[in-house]
Design a protein around this motif. Structure first.
Motif, mmCIF file in Angstrom:
data_model
loop_
_atom_site.group_PDB
_atom_site.id
_atom_site.type_symbol
_atom_site.label_atom_id
_atom_site.label_comp_id
_atom_site.label_asym_id
_atom_site.label_seq_id
_atom_site.Cartn_x
_atom_site.Cartn_y
_atom_site.Cartn_z
ATOM 1 N N LYS A 53 -23.601 -12.541 -16.443
ATOM 2 C CA LYS A 53 -22.245 -12.680 -15.909
ATOM 3 C C LYS A 53 -22.078 -11.850 -14.664
ATOM 4 N N GLU A 54 -21.316 -12.412 -13.719
ATOM 5 C CA GLU A 54 -21.017 -11.681 -12.495
ATOM 6 C C GLU A 54 -19.889 -10.701 -12.797
ATOM 7 N N THR A 55 -19.971 -9.493 -12.267
ATOM 8 C CA THR A 55 -18.843 -8.584 -12.443
ATOM 9 C C THR A 55 -17.830 -8.851 -11.334
ATOM 10 N N LEU A 56 -16.620 -9.162 -11.735
ATOM 11 C CA LEU A 56 -15.587 -9.486 -10.757
ATOM 12 C C LEU A 56 -15.035 -8.207 -10.151
ATOM 13 N N PRO A 57 -14.691 -8.230 -8.852
ATOM 14 C CA PRO A 57 -14.112 -7.025 -8.247
ATOM 15 C C PRO A 57 -12.767 -6.686 -8.875
ATOM 16 N N LYS A 58 -12.420 -5.417 -8.802
ATOM 17 C CA LYS A 58 -11.155 -4.953 -9.362
ATOM 18 C C LYS A 58 -10.004 -5.634 -8.644
ATOM 19 N N GLY A 59 -9.032 -6.071 -9.398
ATOM 20 C CA GLY A 59 -7.888 -6.714 -8.769
ATOM 21 C C GLY A 59 -8.014 -8.217 -8.675
ATOM 22 N N THR A 60 -9.078 -8.793 -9.234
ATOM 23 C CA THR A 60 -9.186 -10.250 -9.260
ATOM 24 C C THR A 60 -8.075 -10.817 -10.138
ATOM 25 N N ARG A 61 -7.451 -11.875 -9.652
ATOM 26 C CA ARG A 61 -6.277 -12.390 -10.358
ATOM 27 C C ARG A 61 -6.682 -13.373 -11.450
ATOM 28 N N MET A 62 -6.898 -12.836 -12.671
ATOM 29 C CA MET A 62 -7.192 -13.695 -13.818
ATOM 30 C C MET A 62 -6.031 -13.581 -14.807
ATOM 31 N N ARG A 63 -6.315 -13.546 -16.102
ATOM 32 C CA ARG A 63 -5.227 -13.555 -17.088
ATOM 33 C C ARG A 63 -4.277 -12.367 -16.894
ATOM 34 N N LEU A 64 -2.988 -12.664 -16.994
ATOM 35 C CA LEU A 64 -1.989 -11.600 -16.853
ATOM 36 C C LEU A 64 -1.930 -10.769 -18.128
ATOM 37 N N ASN A 97 2.713 -13.128 -7.578
ATOM 38 C CA ASN A 97 4.035 -12.713 -7.102
ATOM 39 C C ASN A 97 4.762 -11.854 -8.130
ATOM 40 N N CYS A 98 4.536 -12.131 -9.426
ATOM 41 C CA CYS A 98 5.223 -11.390 -10.471
ATOM 42 C C CYS A 98 4.752 -9.941 -10.521
ATOM 43 N N THR A 99 3.462 -9.729 -10.221
ATOM 44 C CA THR A 99 2.940 -8.362 -10.315
ATOM 45 C C THR A 99 3.421 -7.501 -9.156
ATOM 46 N N LEU A 119 3.162 -5.132 -15.579
ATOM 47 C CA LEU A 119 2.597 -6.481 -15.569
ATOM 48 C C LEU A 119 1.526 -6.543 -14.489
ATOM 49 N N PHE A 120 0.316 -6.925 -14.859
ATOM 50 C CA PHE A 120 -0.768 -6.979 -13.872
ATOM 51 C C PHE A 120 -1.821 -8.001 -14.297
ATOM 52 N N HIS A 121 -2.646 -8.360 -13.339
ATOM 53 C CA HIS A 121 -3.727 -9.305 -13.633
ATOM 54 C C HIS A 121 -4.942 -8.549 -14.148
ATOM 55 N N THR A 122 -5.630 -9.139 -15.105
ATOM 56 C CA THR A 122 -6.885 -8.562 -15.580
ATOM 57 C C THR A 122 -8.040 -9.449 -15.099
ATOM 58 N N THR A 123 -9.263 -8.984 -15.288
ATOM 59 C CA THR A 123 -10.406 -9.797 -14.865
ATOM 60 C C THR A 123 -10.903 -10.704 -15.995
ATOM 61 N N GLU A 124 -10.137 -10.799 -17.059
ATOM 62 C CA GLU A 124 -10.514 -11.639 -18.205
ATOM 63 C C GLU A 124 -10.265 -13.113 -17.847
ATOM 64 N N PHE A 125 -11.321 -13.924 -17.876
ATOM 65 C CA PHE A 125 -11.106 -15.332 -17.533
ATOM 66 C C PHE A 125 -11.587 -16.291 -18.613
ATOM 67 N N GLU A 126 -12.238 -15.782 -19.659
ATOM 68 C CA GLU A 126 -12.764 -16.684 -20.690
ATOM 69 C C GLU A 126 -11.763 -16.780 -21.830
ATOM 70 N N TYR A 127 -10.750 -17.607 -21.674
ATOM 71 C CA TYR A 127 -9.779 -17.737 -22.767
ATOM 72 C C TYR A 127 -9.330 -19.182 -22.956
ATOM 73 N N LYS A 138 -8.683 -2.629 -22.948
ATOM 74 C CA LYS A 138 -9.570 -3.295 -21.987
ATOM 75 C C LYS A 138 -8.811 -3.636 -20.702
ATOM 76 N N ALA A 139 -7.552 -4.060 -20.878
ATOM 77 C CA ALA A 139 -6.776 -4.506 -19.720
ATOM 78 C C ALA A 139 -6.454 -3.363 -18.770
ATOM 79 N N LEU A 140 -6.143 -2.188 -19.335
ATOM 80 C CA LEU A 140 -5.738 -1.059 -18.483
ATOM 81 C C LEU A 140 -6.838 -0.640 -17.509
ATOM 82 N N LYS A 141 -8.095 -0.921 -17.867
ATOM 83 C CA LYS A 141 -9.206 -0.605 -16.964
ATOM 84 C C LYS A 141 -9.157 -1.441 -15.690
ATOM 85 N N ASP A 142 -8.549 -2.636 -15.780
ATOM 86 C CA ASP A 142 -8.518 -3.549 -14.634
ATOM 87 C C ASP A 142 -7.338 -3.292 -13.708
#
Lengths: 382, 171
Positions: B50-61, B124-126, B134-142, B165-169
Motif C-alpha cells: 500500500k502507498e502511504t498517503l500524505p498527511k491531509g489527504t481528503r478521505m473519510r471524514l 469545505n466543512c473542515t 471535524l477533519f479528513h482522515t487518510t482512511e479510504f477502504e470502507y 487512528k484518526a487523530l494521527k491524520d
C-alpha cells in the motif's frame, strides 16, 4: 456540399452511410458523439452531438453560496481544476474587492502552470494513442503523476483540489515541496527533449498530422476559437501576455505560435506543437515562481468572512486555461449566492468548429483532428 | 479545407520517406529500450502493498463528537448537504463542558450523520469548523455492500472506536 458517389451505375444504388462515433469511443475523449455520414472512407458530413455529461452545473452554482461554488467549478475541466478555480477566484475577488497576499499570488501562478503542464501531458499522451503510438502516453503519465502527487500533498486531492479559495489558497507550500519541484523541473526539461524524438519528429506521426484538419486564422476568428488551437493558426494571442491577470506580468516567457514547420500553418501538427512549446514555457514560469516563492514570506490567504458579502453588480472575467479562454459571467444581487452564473467554455467553441472542417476528410483524419482540439467533455457540457 | 502540398512523389523522395520512417522509429525504440533496462518496476501490488498517503489527504471524514459544539457551520458550508446534525440545548444545571479550544459547549448532539455516498470530499466543512473537531482522515477502504451503510453515525460506538487512528491524520 456535393458528394461524389462511388457507384455511378444506375443499377447500384449508392447512398451515404451514417456512422455514430461515440459516445463510447476511445478517440472522442469522453462522451462526445459525432454523427458521421460517410462515403466509404471519406466523411461527407460530421455533426458533433454534445450533452451526455450535462450536470446542471450553472444552476447548482446559483443555489450555492460563493465558497461552495469552488468544488463545482473544479468538476468542469477535471484535467485542469486549478485553472478553473483560479478563474473563479479572481472573478469574485474583483467583484467583492478582496485583496490577495503576494505569496498567495505566487502560489497561484505556480500551481496553475503546473496544472497546465499536467493538462498538456494528457493531451500529448492521448493524442499519441489516437494516432497509434501507445508508449508516449505511459511516459506522459509518469511525469503527470509527479505533478499530481505534489498537488496531493498541498491540497489533499488528486484530481479535484478545492485548493484556490477566495482570498488566497487553502494551505501553504512547504520548503521541502519547493525542493522537490526544483528537481522535477530539471528532470522535466530532459523529458521534453525525449518526447521530441519519441513522437514529435516521428515520421509516421508527421505524416498523420501535417496538413490535416487545417484551421486558418480567419476560420478561428469566425468561430471564436481560443487557446492552443488559435495559437496553432499563427495568432499570437495569450491572455497571460495580452491582458495579464494575477501577477503574470512579472514573469518572463514567450507565447508559442504555430509556424507550419511540417505542413501548412494551422494543421494538427502545429496545434500539437504549440502545446509542447507551451510546456517548455510553463517550466520557465515555474522556475521563476519558485525563486519568488523562496523570497516571499507572509500570509498565504487573507481573512475572509465565512459568508462572503458580494455587492450588487455584474462581472465578466476571462483567464487563459490550458484549453483556451475561460470566462465567468457572474451577476450578483447581494445575496449569499450568485443570481446568474454563466461560464464561457473554450472547449465548447472548439468542438463547434468540427462540423465545418470535417467534410472531405478520411475518418482516421477526423480522429486526429478531434484529438488535436483537446476537448474535455466535462467543460463542454458543464 | 484539407490541402495537400506534398507535390510530386519522386523515386528519391519515396526512399527518403522510408529511411526517415525507419530511422525515426528506431530512435524512439532506442528510448523505449533504455527504459526497459534502466527503470525499476513502479507497479504496486495493491492489497499486499500500500502507498502511504500524505498527511491531509481528503478521505473519510472523522468527527470527534466529544469536542463538537454543535454550531452547524459544517452543515451550512457543505455544497451537497450530506451532513445532518440535531442538537438539544444543555440543561442549565448540567455540569459545564468545554471543547479542547476552550469554547463552552452549550448544545448536546443527538444526531451527527454524514452520508459518505453523497459527500464530494471538497473539505469545505473542515475549513469552517471552529474547534477543528471535524477533519479528513487518510482512511479510504470502507466500501460496503449496501449504500445505506455509508451513512456514518458518528455518535455510534463503531465510529468512536476510530478516534485513536484518526487523530494521527489531523493536520
Amino acid at each position: 456540399m456535393s458528394v461524389e458517389f462511388i457507384g455511378n451505375d444506375e443499377k447500384i444504388k449508392s447512398e451515404l452511410l451514417t456512422v455514430n462515433m461515440g459516445p463510447q469511443h476511445p478517440a472522442t475523449h469522453g462522451v462526445l458523439r459525432v454523427e458521421i455520414k460517410t462515403d466509404s472512407e471519406i466523411v461527407a458530413e460530421a455533426i458533433p452531438h454534445i450533452g451526455y455529461l450535462h450536470r446542471c452545473m450553472e444552476k447548482h452554482c446559483e443555489n450555492a453560496d460563493y465558497r461552495a461554488i469552488v468544488p463545482f467549478v473544479d468538476r468542469m475541466d477535471y484535467l485542469a481544476s486549478m485553472n478553473m478555480e483560479l478563474g473563479y477566484a479572481i472573478t469574485i475577488e474583483k467583484l467583492a474587492s478582496i485583496a490577495v497576499p503576494r505569496r498567495a499570488e505566487v502560489i497561484r501562478v505556480l500551481v496553475s502552470e503546473l496544472q497546465r503542464i499536467a493538462s498538456h501531458l494528457v493531451a500529448f499522451g492521448t493524442y499519441g494513442i489516437d494516432i497509434g503510438a501507445f508508449t508516449p502516453f505511459l511516459y506522459a503519465f509518469d511525469q503527470r503523476e509527479k505533478i499530481i502527487s505534489f498537488f496531493e500533498s498541498i491540497s489533499g486531492g488528486r484530481l479535484l483540489y478545492n485548493y484556490i479559495s477566495i482570498g488566497g489558497v487553502s494551505r501553504d507550500v512547504s520548503n521541502d515541496l519547493i525542493v522537490g519541484l526544483e528537481k522535477f523541473c530539471a528532470g522535466f526539461e530532459d523529458q521534453l527533449k525525449m518526447y521530441d524524438t519519441l513522437l514529435t519528429q516521428n515520421k509516421i506521426f508527421i505524416e498523420r498530422t501535417a496538413n490535416v484538419g487545417v484551421m486558418d486564422k480567419d476560420y478561428c476568428y469566425d468561430y471564436g476559437i481560443t487557446g492552443p488551437v488559435l495559437r496553432g493558426a499563427g495568432v499570437e494571442w495569450d491572455l497571460r501576455k495580452k491582458k495579464p491577470y494575477s501577477i503574470y506580468n512579472e514573469f518572463n516567457f514567450e507565447v508559442a505560435v504555430g509556424k507550419g514547420l511540417k505542413g501548412c500553418v494551422g494543421d494538427c501538427w502545429d496545434r500539437y506543437y504549440v502545446r509542447m512549446v507551451e510546456m517548455e514555457q510553463s517550466v520557465k514560469i515555474i522556475k521563476q515562481a519558485l525563486v519568488k516563492l523562496r523570497e516571499e514570506g507572509g500570509e498565504f490567504t487573507t481573512k475572509v468572512p465565512r459568508v462572503i458579502k458580494v455587492p450588487v453588480g455584474e462581472i465578466y472575467m476571462r483567464t487563459e486555461c490550458p484549453k483556451g479562454e475561460l470566462g465567468y459571467h457572474i451577476i450578483s444581487d447581494g445575496k449569499k449566492g450568485p443570481y446568474r452564473f454563466k461560464v464561457k467554455s473554450p472547449c465548447f467553441t472548439n468542438v463547434s468548429a468540427l462540423g465545418e472542417i470535417a467534410p472531405g476528410m478520411m475518418i482516421a483524419d477526423l480522429v486526429a483532428t478531434i484529438g488535436s482540439l483537446d476537448i474535455v467533455l466535462g467543460e463542454v457540457d458543464r | 479545407m484539407t490541402t495537400q502540398t506534398d507535390g510530386q512523389l519522386t523515386v528519391k523522395k519515396y526512399f527518403t520517406n522510408i529511411w526517415d520512417a525507419v530511422s525515426s522509429i528506431s530512435k524512439g525504440m532506442a528510448i523505449t529500450m533504455g527504459y526497459v533496462l534502466k527503470e525499476k518496476e513502479v507497479t504496486l501490488q495493491y492489497p499486499e502493498e500500500k502507498e502511504t498517503l500524505p498527511k491531509g489527504t481528503r478521505m473519510r471524514l472523522y468527527n470527534d463528537v466529544d469536542d463538537c459544539i454543535g454550531c452547524k457551520a459544517c452543515a451550512t458550508a457543505c455544497p451537497v448537504g450530506c451532513i445532518t446534525i440535531a442538537t438539544e440545548k444543555r440543561a442549565v444545571d448540567a455540569p459545564e463542558k468545554k471543547s479542547s479550544k476552550g469554547t463552552a459547549i452549550k448544545f448536546d448532539l443527538t444526531q451527527y450523520t454524514i452520508d459518505k455516498a453523497l459527500c464530494c470530499f471538497c473539505g469545505n466543512c473542515t475549513t469552517v469548523c471552529p474547534t477543528e473537531c471535524l477533519f479528513h482522515t487518510t482512511e479510504f477502504e470502507y466500501s460496503t455492500y449496501n449504500v445505506q451503510d455509508l451513512k456514518i453515525d458518528y455518535l455510534s460506538d463503531e465510529a468512536r472506536s476510530w478516534k485513536e487512528k484518526a487523530l494521527k491524520d489531523r493536520l
